[in-house]
Design a protein around this motif. Structure first.
Motif, PDB file in Angstrom:
ATOM      1  N   CYS A  42      -5.007  -8.256   1.511  1.00 20.59           N
ATOM      2  CA  CYS A  42      -4.166  -7.765   2.606  1.00 20.59           C
ATOM      3  C   CYS A  42      -4.045  -8.812   3.704  1.00 20.59           C
ATOM      4  O   CYS A  42      -4.992  -9.539   3.985  1.00 20.59           O
ATOM      5  CB  CYS A  42      -4.747  -6.488   3.200  1.00 20.59           C
ATOM      6  N   ASP A  43      -2.878  -8.863   4.301  1.00 22.39           N
ATOM      7  CA  ASP A  43      -2.623  -9.696   5.471  1.00 22.39           C
ATOM      8  C   ASP A  43      -2.848  -8.811   6.693  1.00 22.39           C
ATOM      9  O   ASP A  43      -2.175  -7.798   6.862  1.00 22.39           O
ATOM     10  CB  ASP A  43      -1.184 -10.206   5.417  1.00 22.39           C
ATOM     11  N   TYR A  87       2.098  -2.956   6.374  1.00 22.03           N
ATOM     12  CA  TYR A  87       3.293  -3.541   6.996  1.00 22.03           C
ATOM     13  C   TYR A  87       3.618  -4.875   6.332  1.00 22.03           C
ATOM     14  O   TYR A  87       4.758  -5.137   5.936  1.00 22.03           O
ATOM     15  CB  TYR A  87       3.078  -3.721   8.499  1.00 22.03           C
ATOM     16  N   HIS A  88       2.631  -5.724   6.194  1.00 21.57           N
ATOM     17  CA  HIS A  88       2.870  -7.050   5.628  1.00 21.57           C
ATOM     18  C   HIS A  88       3.136  -7.013   4.122  1.00 21.57           C
ATOM     19  O   HIS A  88       3.735  -7.946   3.572  1.00 21.57           O
ATOM     20  CB  HIS A  88       1.715  -7.988   5.976  1.00 21.57           C
ATOM     21  N   LEU A 135      -3.320   4.167   1.485  1.00 25.66           N
ATOM     22  CA  LEU A 135      -2.497   3.219   0.732  1.00 25.66           C
ATOM     23  C   LEU A 135      -3.151   1.837   0.651  1.00 25.66           C
ATOM     24  O   LEU A 135      -3.153   1.201  -0.414  1.00 25.66           O
ATOM     25  CB  LEU A 135      -1.110   3.103   1.372  1.00 25.66           C
ATOM     26  N   ALA A 136      -3.691   1.379   1.770  1.00 26.76           N
ATOM     27  CA  ALA A 136      -4.328   0.062   1.784  1.00 26.76           C
ATOM     28  C   ALA A 136      -5.552   0.040   0.867  1.00 26.76           C
ATOM     29  O   ALA A 136      -5.784  -0.949   0.151  1.00 26.76           O
ATOM     30  CB  ALA A 136      -4.709  -0.329   3.207  1.00 26.76           C
ATOM     31  N   ALA A 153      -6.422  -1.728  -6.615  1.00 23.41           N
ATOM     32  CA  ALA A 153      -5.539  -2.210  -7.679  1.00 23.41           C
ATOM     33  C   ALA A 153      -5.609  -3.728  -7.789  1.00 23.41           C
ATOM     34  O   ALA A 153      -5.664  -4.285  -8.886  1.00 23.41           O
ATOM     35  CB  ALA A 153      -4.102  -1.756  -7.420  1.00 23.41           C
ATOM     36  N   ALA A 154      -5.632  -4.407  -6.631  1.00 25.12           N
ATOM     37  CA  ALA A 154      -5.700  -5.868  -6.636  1.00 25.12           C
ATOM     38  C   ALA A 154      -7.035  -6.340  -7.218  1.00 25.12           C
ATOM     39  O   ALA A 154      -7.082  -7.289  -8.009  1.00 25.12           O
ATOM     40  CB  ALA A 154      -5.508  -6.400  -5.223  1.00 25.12           C
ATOM     41  N   ALA A 155      -8.114  -5.653  -6.848  1.00 26.25           N
ATOM     42  CA  ALA A 155      -9.441  -6.034  -7.334  1.00 26.25           C
ATOM     43  C   ALA A 155      -9.545  -5.863  -8.852  1.00 26.25           C
ATOM     44  O   ALA A 155     -10.216  -6.637  -9.534  1.00 26.25           O
ATOM     45  CB  ALA A 155     -10.515  -5.218  -6.640  1.00 26.25           C
ATOM     46  N   ASP A 156      -8.852  -4.843  -9.376  1.00 26.46           N
ATOM     47  CA  ASP A 156      -8.901  -4.579 -10.818  1.00 26.46           C
ATOM     48  C   ASP A 156      -7.794  -5.302 -11.591  1.00 26.46           C
ATOM     49  O   ASP A 156      -7.690  -5.153 -12.813  1.00 26.46           O
ATOM     50  CB  ASP A 156      -8.793  -3.072 -11.080  1.00 26.46           C
ATOM     51  N   GLY A 157      -6.973  -6.058 -10.867  1.00 22.98           N
ATOM     52  CA  GLY A 157      -5.906  -6.806 -11.527  1.00 22.98           C
ATOM     53  C   GLY A 157      -4.809  -5.921 -12.118  1.00 22.98           C
ATOM     54  O   GLY A 157      -4.155  -6.296 -13.092  1.00 22.98           O
ATOM     55  N   LEU A 158      -4.590  -4.731 -11.519  1.00 19.63           N
ATOM     56  CA  LEU A 158      -3.602  -3.807 -12.058  1.00 19.63           C
ATOM     57  C   LEU A 158      -2.208  -4.187 -11.569  1.00 19.63           C
ATOM     58  O   LEU A 158      -2.020  -4.582 -10.429  1.00 19.63           O
ATOM     59  CB  LEU A 158      -3.915  -2.372 -11.635  1.00 19.63           C
ATOM     60  N   ARG A 159      -1.236  -4.028 -12.442  1.00 18.36           N
ATOM     61  CA  ARG A 159       0.155  -4.327 -12.114  1.00 18.36           C
ATOM     62  C   ARG A 159       1.049  -3.235 -12.638  1.00 18.36           C
ATOM     63  O   ARG A 159       0.767  -2.601 -13.661  1.00 18.36           O
ATOM     64  CB  ARG A 159       0.585  -5.657 -12.762  1.00 18.36           C
TER      65      ARG A 159
END
Length: 194
Positions: free
Chosen positions: A1-2, A25-26, A179-180, A186-192
């Motif tokens: 996250c930014d 937001y970012h 949401l964050a 999701a990012a940590a688990d590499g989900l897309r």
């Protein structure tokens, strides 16, 4: 996250959601209620929820199906019209009836859990439906397993040590944090999205 600054003047730096509002937001998940306001205490509507979810899906690389839905209570000029179609075709919502989405209704905490757990599954994430400490959830509730899913993901800790308050409305600052946290999981688990 930014977590760099946002244009929102109504989100206090002392708010539990300050960094999470910046994060979404970012990521492009929210643009606020005006150019300079986020309206953190306002309840999330079902049309807003659809846009949050569809934008998170797209920010994860997913594509959307915007073909028609069975919902007769949608305004084709609404900012959320295509986003509602997106989450409908992803299986994230079935509406409030077979032909209604109820876009202006507020989102409750149990509905939020169902929305987020379904999005998590659409991203390819596994859900843990083990027990939770919440004594105010009915085992036959439509959201029982979904609350367990987001609890074990760390998306929610409840409103108290043993309460989830499933019927309470979700505020926009709470939604930013939910949401964050889901995005970070999701990012940590590499989900897309697919």
């Amino acid at each position: 996250c930014d977590y760099s600054p946002t244009p929102f003047t109504d989100v206090a730096s002392t708010s539990f959601a300050f960094s999470d509002v910046a994060c979404i937001y970012h990521l492009g998940i929210t643009g606020g209620t005006t150019a300079t306001t986020y309206s953190p205490k306002r309840a999330v509507t079902r049309r807003q929820m659809a846009s949050f979810l569809a934008r998170l899906w797209r920010s994860s690389g997913g594509s959307c199906d915007f073909s028609p839905t069975p919902f007769t209570d949608l305004d084709a000029t609404s900012f959320a019209f295509r986003d509602i179609a997106c989450i409908y075709h992803l299986g994230i919502t079935g509406g409030t009836t077979a032909t209604t989405y109820s876009p202006a209704d507020n989102v409750t905490r149990e509905q939020m859990a169902a929305f987020l757990a379904r999005l998590w599954r659409a991203l390819g994430g596994p859900c843990d439906s083990a027990s939770t400490p919440f004594s105010d959830l009915e085992a036959d509730s439509f959201s029982f397993d979904d609350v367990a899913c987001i609890y074990h993901l760390g998306v929610t800790t409840g409103t108290g040590a043993t309460t989830y308050s499933p019927a309470n409305d979700v505020t926009r600052e709470q939604m930013a944090s939910f949401l964050a946290r889901l995005w970070r999981s999701a990012a940590a688990d590499g989900l897309r999205g697919t």
